[in-house]
Design a protein around this motif. Structure first.
Motif, PDB file in Angstrom:
ATOM      1  N   VAL A   1       0.775  -1.125  -0.019  1.00  9.61           N
ATOM      2  CA  VAL A   1      -0.029   0.105   0.042  1.00  9.61           C
ATOM      3  C   VAL A   1       0.811   1.249   0.078  1.00  9.61           C
ATOM      4  O   VAL A   1       0.644   2.265  -0.699  1.00  9.61           O
ATOM      5  N   VAL A   2       1.763   1.283   0.800  1.00 10.87           N
ATOM      6  CA  VAL A   2       2.911   2.190   0.931  1.00 10.87           C
ATOM      7  C   VAL A   2       3.424   2.488  -0.594  1.00 10.87           C
ATOM      8  O   VAL A   2       3.616   3.791  -0.859  1.00 10.87           O
ATOM      9  N   ALA A   3       4.050   1.569  -1.188  1.00 13.28           N
ATOM     10  CA  ALA A   3       4.526   1.652  -2.405  1.00 13.28           C
ATOM     11  C   ALA A   3       3.722   2.262  -3.585  1.00 13.28           C
ATOM     12  O   ALA A   3       4.034   3.213  -4.175  1.00 13.28           O
ATOM     13  N   ALA A   4       2.444   1.677  -3.431  1.00 14.82           N
ATOM     14  CA  ALA A   4       1.427   2.130  -4.437  1.00 14.82           C
ATOM     15  C   ALA A   4       1.245   3.687  -4.255  1.00 14.82           C
ATOM     16  O   ALA A   4       1.204   4.302  -5.197  1.00 14.82           O
ATOM     17  N   THR A   5       1.133   4.183  -2.838  1.00 15.65           N
ATOM     18  CA  THR A   5       0.825   5.715  -2.632  1.00 15.65           C
ATOM     19  C   THR A   5       1.993   6.215  -3.093  1.00 15.65           C
ATOM     20  O   THR A   5       2.088   7.234  -3.556  1.00 15.65           O
ATOM     21  N   LEU A   6       3.108   5.754  -2.830  1.00 16.41           N
ATOM     22  CA  LEU A   6       4.517   6.749  -3.245  1.00 16.41           C
ATOM     23  C   LEU A   6       4.491   6.645  -4.603  1.00 16.41           C
ATOM     24  O   LEU A   6       4.779   8.028  -5.061  1.00 16.41           O
TER      25      LEU A   6
ATOM     26  N   GLU B   1       5.701   8.504 -15.983  1.00 16.12           N
ATOM     27  CA  GLU B   1       6.344   7.315 -15.463  1.00 16.12           C
ATOM     28  C   GLU B   1       6.579   7.315 -13.877  1.00 16.12           C
ATOM     29  O   GLU B   1       7.391   8.521 -13.793  1.00 16.12           O
ATOM     30  N   ALA B   2       6.121   6.609 -12.929  1.00 14.54           N
ATOM     31  CA  ALA B   2       6.547   6.979 -11.580  1.00 14.54           C
ATOM     32  C   ALA B   2       6.840   5.626 -10.838  1.00 14.54           C
ATOM     33  O   ALA B   2       6.135   4.682 -11.241  1.00 14.54           O
ATOM     34  N   ARG B   3       7.813   5.493  -9.774  1.00 10.04           N
ATOM     35  CA  ARG B   3       7.811   4.415  -9.238  1.00 10.04           C
ATOM     36  C   ARG B   3       8.083   4.861  -7.741  1.00 10.04           C
ATOM     37  O   ARG B   3       8.487   5.747  -7.174  1.00 10.04           O
ATOM     38  N   GLY B   4       7.596   3.944  -6.769  1.00  8.89           N
ATOM     39  CA  GLY B   4       7.581   4.214  -5.374  1.00  8.89           C
ATOM     40  C   GLY B   4       8.275   2.823  -4.737  1.00  8.89           C
ATOM     41  O   GLY B   4       7.733   1.824  -4.878  1.00  8.89           O
ATOM     42  N   ASP B   5       9.075   3.023  -3.976  1.00  7.28           N
ATOM     43  CA  ASP B   5       9.871   2.004  -3.144  1.00  7.28           C
ATOM     44  C   ASP B   5       9.654   2.129  -1.639  1.00  7.28           C
ATOM     45  O   ASP B   5       9.886   3.023  -1.022  1.00  7.28           O
ATOM     46  N   ALA B   6       8.973   1.206  -1.327  1.00 11.16           N
ATOM     47  CA  ALA B   6       8.437   1.218   0.423  1.00 11.16           C
ATOM     48  C   ALA B   6       9.719   0.635   1.044  1.00 11.16           C
ATOM     49  O   ALA B   6      10.155  -0.350   0.762  1.00 11.16           O
ATOM     50  N   THR B   7      10.306   1.178   2.310  1.00 13.44           N
ATOM     51  CA  THR B   7      11.167   0.780   3.192  1.00 13.44           C
ATOM     52  C   THR B   7      10.447   0.150   4.287  1.00 13.44           C
ATOM     53  O   THR B   7       9.469   0.535   4.667  1.00 13.44           O
ATOM     54  N   GLY B   8      11.428  -0.367   5.191  1.00 16.34           N
ATOM     55  CA  GLY B   8      10.796  -0.957   6.170  1.00 16.34           C
ATOM     56  C   GLY B   8      11.253  -2.355   6.567  1.00 16.34           C
ATOM     57  O   GLY B   8      12.113  -2.950   5.739  1.00 16.34           O
TER      58      GLY B   8
ATOM     59  N   THR C   1      11.075   5.974  -1.217  1.00 14.67           N
ATOM     60  CA  THR C   1      11.471   6.748  -2.009  1.00 14.67           C
ATOM     61  C   THR C   1      10.484   6.881  -3.252  1.00 14.67           C
ATOM     62  O   THR C   1       9.785   6.070  -3.537  1.00 14.67           O
ATOM     63  N   ILE C   2      10.346   8.235  -3.737  1.00 17.09           N
ATOM     64  CA  ILE C   2       9.634   8.513  -4.910  1.00 17.09           C
ATOM     65  C   ILE C   2      10.655   8.823  -6.252  1.00 17.09           C
ATOM     66  O   ILE C   2      11.367   9.532  -5.977  1.00 17.09           O
ATOM     67  N   ARG C   3      10.167   8.406  -7.269  1.00 19.64           N
ATOM     68  CA  ARG C   3      10.711   8.578  -8.455  1.00 19.64           C
ATOM     69  C   ARG C   3       9.589   8.790  -9.771  1.00 19.64           C
ATOM     70  O   ARG C   3       8.897   8.117  -9.757  1.00 19.64           O
ATOM     71  N   GLY C   4       9.584  10.085 -10.374  1.00 19.00           N
ATOM     72  CA  GLY C   4       8.583  10.393 -11.562  1.00 19.00           C
ATOM     73  C   GLY C   4       9.315  11.225 -12.614  1.00 19.00           C
ATOM     74  O   GLY C   4       9.964  11.975 -12.079  1.00 19.00           O
ATOM     75  N   THR C   5       9.083  10.830 -13.571  1.00 19.59           N
ATOM     76  CA  THR C   5       9.162  11.593 -14.914  1.00 19.59           C
ATOM     77  C   THR C   5       8.026  11.861 -15.614  1.00 19.59           C
ATOM     78  O   THR C   5       7.118  11.011 -15.805  1.00 19.59           O
TER      79      THR C   5
ATOM     80  N   LYS D   1       9.698  -4.935   2.101  1.00 19.99           N
ATOM     81  CA  LYS D   1      10.143  -3.841   1.192  1.00 19.99           C
ATOM     82  C   LYS D   1       9.145  -4.184  -0.051  1.00 19.99           C
ATOM     83  O   LYS D   1       8.870  -5.306  -0.389  1.00 19.99           O
ATOM     84  N   ALA D   2       8.710  -3.089  -0.664  1.00 24.71           N
ATOM     85  CA  ALA D   2       7.908  -3.113  -1.764  1.00 24.71           C
ATOM     86  C   ALA D   2       8.009  -2.041  -3.011  1.00 24.71           C
ATOM     87  O   ALA D   2       8.543  -1.318  -2.611  1.00 24.71           O
ATOM     88  N   THR D   3       7.641  -2.700  -4.267  1.00 24.66           N
ATOM     89  CA  THR D   3       7.888  -1.556  -5.275  1.00 24.66           C
ATOM     90  C   THR D   3       6.603  -1.832  -6.004  1.00 24.66           C
ATOM     91  O   THR D   3       6.066  -2.646  -6.345  1.00 24.66           O
TER      92      THR D   3
END
Length: 143
Positions: free
Chosen positions: A60-65, A108-115, A93-97, A118-120
């Motif tokens: 959920v956090v990765a999708a939100t990011l 295009e965007a990518r979210g990487d959840a830490t903890g 982390t958040i990356r978007g272009t 981990k999920a992407t």
């Protein structure tokens, strides 16, 4: 006379209760083993549920990011031809272009959840810009 009617405690035989004591001891040990086995099963199940809850939270956090990264990249899409967004916090982390060609855009965007887990997640957004009117044609979400 009253004293003669009641049997004396000293006259009771203890030999008859030894088998009853053995049965009670075996029953108590069996119940204790079953109780501890039940507690162990509950601990195993709760640790499995905790791991699943952590994985769900990470997804959920990765999708939100990823969605936040798409929003940040699209912040000035009407006035700019391209944009990038990079951010990091305690959740991930958040990356978007964003790229724009003529009246079409792609984000295009990518979210990487830490903890602990981990999920992407990835988000892609395609659409058109007509003046200041932005229209999203379709989106793709990938874990």
């Amino acid at each position: 006379m009253k004293g003669d009617a009641l049997p004396s405690i000293r006259s009771c035989s203890r030999a008859r209760t030894s088998s009853e004591r053995g049965f009670a001891l075996i029953a108590a040990i069996a119940l204790a083993i079953l109780y501890f086995a039940l507690i162990e099963l509950m601990l195993i199940e709760s640790s499995r549920e905790l791991a699943e809850a952590r994985r769900f939270r990470a997804r959920v956090v990765a999708a939100t990011l990823a969605e936040n990264g798409a929003e940040l990249a699209a912040a000035s899409m009407v006035t700019r031809q391209s944009a990038t967004a990079n951010a990091e916090d305690w959740q991930g982390t958040i990356r978007g272009t964003m790229r724009r060609a003529e009246n079409q855009f792609e984000i295009e965007a990518r979210g990487d959840a830490t903890g602990v887990a981990k999920a992407t997640a990835r988000v892609r957004v395609y659409g058109r810009i007509l003046g200041t009117d932005v229209r999203i044609q379709y989106t793709m979400h990938a874990p």
